[in-house]
Design a protein around this motif. Structure first.
Motif, PDB file in Angstrom:
ATOM      1  N   TRP A   1       7.946  13.724  -7.033  1.00  9.80           N
ATOM      2  CA  TRP A   1       8.555  13.127  -6.158  1.00  9.80           C
ATOM      3  C   TRP A   1       8.610  13.379  -4.838  1.00  9.80           C
ATOM      4  CZ3 TRP A   1       7.649   7.814  -6.159  1.00  9.80           C
ATOM      5  CH2 TRP A   1       7.493   7.047  -7.118  1.00  9.80           C
ATOM      6  N   ARG A   2       9.274  14.544  -4.814  1.00 12.16           N
ATOM      7  CA  ARG A   2       9.706  15.388  -3.485  1.00 12.16           C
ATOM      8  C   ARG A   2       8.682  15.451  -2.534  1.00 12.16           C
ATOM      9  NH1 ARG A   2      11.896  21.125  -3.988  1.00 12.16           N
ATOM     10  NH2 ARG A   2       9.580  21.583  -3.974  1.00 12.16           N
ATOM     11  N   VAL A  35       0.856  -1.276   0.071  1.00 16.94           N
ATOM     12  CA  VAL A  35      -0.152  -0.099   0.081  1.00 16.94           C
ATOM     13  C   VAL A  35       0.941   1.264   0.002  1.00 16.94           C
ATOM     14  CG1 VAL A  35      -1.500   1.474   1.377  1.00 16.94           C
ATOM     15  CG2 VAL A  35      -1.989  -1.155   0.982  1.00 16.94           C
ATOM     16  N   VAL A  36       2.131   1.420   0.799  1.00 13.89           N
ATOM     17  CA  VAL A  36       2.931   2.369   0.764  1.00 13.89           C
ATOM     18  C   VAL A  36       3.584   2.544  -0.488  1.00 13.89           C
ATOM     19  CG1 VAL A  36       4.898   3.248   1.646  1.00 13.89           C
ATOM     20  CG2 VAL A  36       3.474   2.315   3.165  1.00 13.89           C
ATOM     21  N   ALA A  70       3.932   4.753 -15.152  1.00 23.04           N
ATOM     22  CA  ALA A  70       3.969   6.353 -15.121  1.00 23.04           C
ATOM     23  C   ALA A  70       5.200   6.854 -15.922  1.00 23.04           C
ATOM     24  CB  ALA A  70       4.434   6.759 -13.610  1.00 23.04           C
ATOM     25  N   SER A  71       5.915   6.230 -16.566  1.00 22.09           N
ATOM     26  CA  SER A  71       6.905   6.660 -17.343  1.00 22.09           C
ATOM     27  C   SER A  71       6.917   7.681 -18.447  1.00 22.09           C
ATOM     28  CB  SER A  71       7.897   5.592 -17.997  1.00 22.09           C
ATOM     29  OG  SER A  71       7.071   4.931 -18.598  1.00 22.09           O
ATOM     30  N   VAL A 129       3.782   6.141  -5.721  1.00 21.41           N
ATOM     31  CA  VAL A 129       3.623   6.196  -7.024  1.00 21.41           C
ATOM     32  C   VAL A 129       2.331   7.116  -7.215  1.00 21.41           C
ATOM     33  CG1 VAL A 129       3.220   5.110  -9.095  1.00 21.41           C
ATOM     34  CG2 VAL A 129       4.717   4.060  -7.497  1.00 21.41           C
ATOM     35  N   HIS A 130       1.368   6.979  -6.690  1.00 22.18           N
ATOM     36  CA  HIS A 130      -0.085   7.492  -6.928  1.00 22.18           C
ATOM     37  C   HIS A 130      -0.076   8.992  -6.459  1.00 22.18           C
ATOM     38  CE1 HIS A 130      -4.452   8.216  -6.421  1.00 22.18           C
ATOM     39  NE2 HIS A 130      -4.348   8.465  -5.335  1.00 22.18           N
TER      40      HIS A 130
END
Lengths: 204, 105
Positions: free
Chosen positions: A174-175, A159-160, B21-22, A165-166
């Motif tokens: 990503w930060r 789930v993490v 997602a790329s 990614v979600h």
């Protein structure tokens, strides 16, 4: 002695109230945001998702924190007893996040049209997997599942991964997700690394 | 399922998510319109009127850096986030949950 027990009880009562306030805070902030003139329902999507993820990371951080503290601290023991409830609150925010998404989309065909988008299927799958440990977070489920209870709880690891990614896709970077997950990962890393150093010292 | 198995599942799902997602627009923050001084910008209401005439359903619109950002449903029926040039009112970028549906050349 009686005075000490009384002090302990009042300490716990204050901590319980503080925890409840803290867990309700994201909901309060969302309701406050809804008062703004140009507010639309979609504005509640990021904060509800962020609350779900943050509270889940916090619940997961308690385990390694207890391992590092060695279970001696009264505060850590208190946190361990509330870990399950904190996790369920995280799921409640995740369910709210989904509810807001469904109402905002307003039509099944619109949801179906984007279900293949990586930012969306990761969210659906994360919530579906999260529902299992949430549903098993009670004494009856624990007795029923026996040896399977722990593996079900460990579904929070995938789930993490899906949550990160979600979050990165939908918030375009990503930060933010990595900054939020870093303290929990650091605690896990410390809990894994510390026994290795302790073993080396005793080997000598 | 042992801890290592759930961690392997986590890694696999993360890998699958990343692979899918790329092609997504993680660089949304980089969108620029080079629109120049704000006194030359057309109004947001003018853009909304243009978009509505083209068949868009607008949920929310506001300036974002030097573009106009509009949330809504396209004439094709996709719920999207879009960026428009404030002077020419040209479509610059259309994203659906991180996926690029349109990018101006």
């Amino acid at each position: 002695m009686v005075n000490g027990v009384g002090q302990m009880r009042s300490w716990r009562r204050i901590a319980n109230v503080a925890l409840a306030v803290l867990l309700a805070l994201p909901l309060g902030l969302m309701l406050q945001g809804a008062q703004q003139e140009d507010w639309v329902l979609a504005d509640a999507l990021p904060p509800s998702g962020e609350a779900a993820a943050l509270i889940m990371f916090a619940a997961m951080a308690i385990g390694p924190l207890a391992r590092l503290a060695g279970g001696r601290s009264e505060a850590v023991r208190w946190l361990m007893r509330r870990r399950r409830n904190i996790g369920v609150v995280a799921f409640a925010y995740a369910a709210l996040h989904l509810g807001i998404y469904i109402v905002d989309m307003g039509a099944f065909d619109l949801m179906l049209a984007e279900i293949g988008a990586p930012g969306i299927w990761t969210g659906w799958l994360a919530l579906a997997l999260m529902a299992l440990p949430a549903a098993a977070s009670n004494d009856r489920a624990m007795r029923f599942l026996r040896g399977w209870w722990k593996p079900v709880q460990r579904l929070v690891y995938p789930v993490v991964a899906l949550t990160l990614v979600h979050w990165a896709i939908l918030m375009y970077g990503w930060r933010e997700p990595l900054v939020h997950v870093a303290p929990m990962l650091a605690l896990y890393a410390a809990a894994v690394i510390r026994p290795l150093f302790a073993r080396k010292r005793t080997d000598r | 399922m042992k801890a290592s198995l759930s961690l392997r599942l986590a890694a696999a799902l993360m890998g699958a998510g990343l692979a899918c997602a790329s092609g997504t627009a993680l660089a949304h923050g980089n969108v620029t319109c080079n629109a120049g001084p704000k006194e030359n910008w057309k109004s947001l209401d003018t853009l909304k009127a243009k978009m509505t005439a083209e068949g868009w359903k607008i949920t929310k619109a506001h300036p974002n850096k030097d573009c106009y950002e509009v949330y809504g449903i396209t004439p094709e029926g996709d719920k999207v986030e879009s960026f428009w040039h404030p002077v020419t009112l040209e479509k610059r970028l259309v994203l659906r949950r991180g996926q690029v549906l349109y990018k101006a050349p």
